[in-house]
Write an enzyme that holds these catalytic residues in place. Sequence first.
Site, PDB file in Angstrom:
ATOM      1  N   TYR A  47       2.757   4.176  -2.747  1.00 25.68           N
ATOM      2  CA  TYR A  47       2.158   5.033  -3.781  1.00 25.68           C
ATOM      3  C   TYR A  47       1.512   4.188  -4.888  1.00 25.68           C
ATOM      4  CZ  TYR A  47       4.956   8.771  -1.731  1.00 25.68           C
ATOM      5  OH  TYR A  47       5.502   9.668  -0.866  1.00 25.68           O
ATOM      6  N   GLU A  62      18.435  15.501   0.615  1.00 23.23           N
ATOM      7  CA  GLU A  62      17.234  16.007   1.292  1.00 23.23           C
ATOM      8  C   GLU A  62      17.377  15.861   2.817  1.00 23.23           C
ATOM      9  OE1 GLU A  62      13.751  14.309  -0.794  1.00 23.23           O
ATOM     10  OE2 GLU A  62      13.707  16.240  -1.822  1.00 23.23           O
ATOM     11  N   ALA A  91       0.839  -1.212   0.000  1.00 22.12           N
ATOM     12  CA  ALA A  91       0.000   0.000   0.000  1.00 22.12           C
ATOM     13  C   ALA A  91       0.865   1.249   0.000  1.00 22.12           C
ATOM     14  CB  ALA A  91      -0.950  -0.015   1.196  1.00 22.12           C
ATOM     15  N   ASN A  94      -0.975  -5.386   3.114  1.00 18.36           N
ATOM     16  CA  ASN A  94       0.138  -4.507   3.494  1.00 18.36           C
ATOM     17  C   ASN A  94       0.667  -4.901   4.870  1.00 18.36           C
ATOM     18  OD1 ASN A  94       1.721  -2.170   2.608  1.00 18.36           O
ATOM     19  ND2 ASN A  94       0.927  -1.180   4.448  1.00 18.36           N
ATOM     20  N   GLN A 124       6.641   9.404  -8.288  1.00 17.19           N
ATOM     21  CA  GLN A 124       5.864   9.924  -9.417  1.00 17.19           C
ATOM     22  C   GLN A 124       5.639   8.841 -10.482  1.00 17.19           C
ATOM     23  OE1 GLN A 124       7.193  13.080 -12.533  1.00 17.19           O
ATOM     24  NE2 GLN A 124       7.531  14.009 -10.545  1.00 17.19           N
TER      25      GLN A 124
END
Length: 392
Positions: A11, A164, A9, A32, A308
């Site tokens: 993206y 990041e 579960a 999941n 993405q």
Amino acid sequence: MTEVVVLGAGYAGLRAIRELHGMPNVHLTLINRDPYHYEATALHTVAIGTNEPDHITFDIKQALPEDVTFTVATVTKIDVEAKTITLADQSQPLTYDYLITALGFESEDFGIKGADEYALPLENVKTAEAIRRHLEDRLAGYQETQDENDLHIIVCGAGFTSVELLGELVHRIPSLIEEYHLPAELIQITCLEAAPKVLPMFDQKLVDYAVQYLADHGAVIHTSTPIDEVTPTGVKSGDTTFNANTIIWTTGVRGSHVIADSGFQQKRNRVAVDPTLTLKDHPEVFIIGDVSAVPDPASGRFYPTTGQISIAQATHVAKNLRAQLDGNAMTPFTYKSLGTVCSLGPSVGIAELGDRGSMKLRGRKVSLLKKMVNDRTIMEESGVGNMLRHLS
Ligand code: NAD
């Protein structure tokens, strides 16, 4: 009823469920390991303590339509010949007509000596919380130990995740110095990267901006410095030793070990799928997200693995599954990136957007952009209520 089982579960898995829901005579089951979904792109914020786990997770059951069966369980094996899934602690395997495998990533240590034992990987919410605890314990403990290594932090690798994470770290350090009354001049944040360049996919000017920003805020990146060993008190690269009591391991990812355990032909737990996102000779098995290697027809190479792209693959899987059920031909997956954003803490970042990254951005406006993208994803997968909770 056609039984469609979705594994994972993240993206990709959640988007697949959303796209497939409502098809006549189709029953959806989602499996999941945890009852919650987490925003993998924000794990580094929890690891550094600039964000709480609550803000990057939501309850899956609450976000799913009632007619979707949701089971919290750990998948141990997939048998594509028998069309079964084995779950830990359950004697009876689960059967399917169609399978969507979206089991996500694990930290990659490349078998480097000591990495598994002494470095802290960033893989999921639990490991992110473990990093935060370790970091805070070491810094807080300095007053007692007077061990300067407690004030040294090493970040391994300088890919997206590391950069990041460094951005969040340099943002939080001043408040940690204040909170634990630390000698600021003794704090060392070191990042070691094997390659000669940081973030090679970005325009050099943007990379220079990011590296300079981090340096100005106390984080030094050493390129062409491959780590070959991790010890309890540091890392070794050739003849050089870097000392630190906090070693964060973000040198890349591989797919879930369930892929290798299930006997798939794979490389770093990624299965090279057909352009239709199905397993060769098994059109009923779709493999997407970080456990897949998907060919890009334009370049002949595999697409990178990103959140993405996982979402785009899940949308395509729903189209191809529908095509199979309707007796139509499946179509190959193609993808055009919307752009790439790399944050440097909560308020700064770099980005390349538009056609072939023609729009280059840096600074404060990028962090707003990233927040908007994250919020849109959360809203789409979990509803407006969750988005408002995450914004608060
Ligand atoms: P990565 O593979 O992008 O970066 C890992 C880095 O570690 C590489 O630069 C590699 O050269 C270095 N490395 C590997 N072994 C090393 C060693 N022994 N010593 C020193 N350096 C070493 O991995 P990642 O940053 O975890 O990202 C994983 C995936 O997730 C990528 O596809 C990335 O694009 C994606 N991602 C995207 C975003 C975003 O879009 N903002 C953020 C995080 C991750």
